[in-house]
Design a protein around this motif. Sequence first.
Motif, PDB file in Angstrom:
ATOM      1  N   PRO A 171      39.025  38.407  41.517  1.00  0.00           N
ATOM      2  CA  PRO A 171      39.714  38.122  42.783  1.00  0.00           C
ATOM      3  C   PRO A 171      38.736  37.571  43.821  1.00  0.00           C
ATOM      4  O   PRO A 171      37.553  37.920  43.804  1.00  0.00           O
ATOM      5  CB  PRO A 171      40.265  39.476  43.211  1.00  0.00           C
ATOM      6  CG  PRO A 171      39.502  40.497  42.440  1.00  0.00           C
ATOM      7  CD  PRO A 171      38.974  39.826  41.211  1.00  0.00           C
ATOM      8  N   TYR A 202      39.999  40.414  48.395  1.00  0.00           N
ATOM      9  CA  TYR A 202      41.255  40.625  47.679  1.00  0.00           C
ATOM     10  C   TYR A 202      41.129  41.824  46.748  1.00  0.00           C
ATOM     11  O   TYR A 202      40.075  42.071  46.182  1.00  0.00           O
ATOM     12  CB  TYR A 202      41.636  39.397  46.845  1.00  0.00           C
ATOM     13  CG  TYR A 202      42.220  38.265  47.655  1.00  0.00           C
ATOM     14  CD1 TYR A 202      43.572  37.963  47.595  1.00  0.00           C
ATOM     15  CD2 TYR A 202      41.413  37.496  48.483  1.00  0.00           C
ATOM     16  CE1 TYR A 202      44.111  36.924  48.330  1.00  0.00           C
ATOM     17  CE2 TYR A 202      41.936  36.450  49.222  1.00  0.00           C
ATOM     18  CZ  TYR A 202      43.291  36.171  49.140  1.00  0.00           C
ATOM     19  OH  TYR A 202      43.807  35.145  49.875  1.00  0.00           O
ATOM     20  N   THR A 238      45.435  40.575  49.740  1.00  0.00           N
ATOM     21  CA  THR A 238      44.469  40.815  50.808  1.00  0.00           C
ATOM     22  C   THR A 238      45.205  41.181  52.087  1.00  0.00           C
ATOM     23  O   THR A 238      46.359  40.796  52.290  1.00  0.00           O
ATOM     24  CB  THR A 238      43.550  39.602  51.041  1.00  0.00           C
ATOM     25  OG1 THR A 238      42.506  39.977  51.960  1.00  0.00           O
ATOM     26  CG2 THR A 238      44.306  38.413  51.618  1.00  0.00           C
TER      27      THR A 238
END
Length: 159
Positions: A66, A70, A97
Amino acid sequence: MGQRITDVNILVGYDKNPVPVPTGWKKIDTDLNSGVGGDYLYLVYERHDQDEPITDIRILVGDEKPPKGYEKIPVDLNKGAVDADSGKPHPLFMAVTRKGDGKPIEDLRIASWVDGEKKVDPPSGYSRIDTDLNAGVSKEEDGGTTTTHIYLDRKPAVS
């Protein structure tokens, strides 16, 4: 300021029996593996007006990491499904996020259609995450391979 989506998760079921939804969460009643086999997967989300809202959702392919800031949801969105031709899986994961410049997400919807049907556009005010949640998986039926396309649409909060 109304309630915004503050958490998402994937519920996993192994048969057609309803998957219990945790108290306070809302389930989108579309199997994310619809039409391609695999486990029964349902997107659930939670809304609050005081917790930090989710501002973006991305789809990760395979073991893709990610982006910074995130959080990866550790459930394969294609869990148990494979490509009918190759027999290989194609793992996809969701990452969210609460940081950045994005507007808080107010609502989520699933759009789906089968090969050959008219593509479903996002509802007014929604934007589509541009990754088919059934990407790379398919099911053999009646001598041919079919794919059900599943997309996640999100609605940003209005300031």
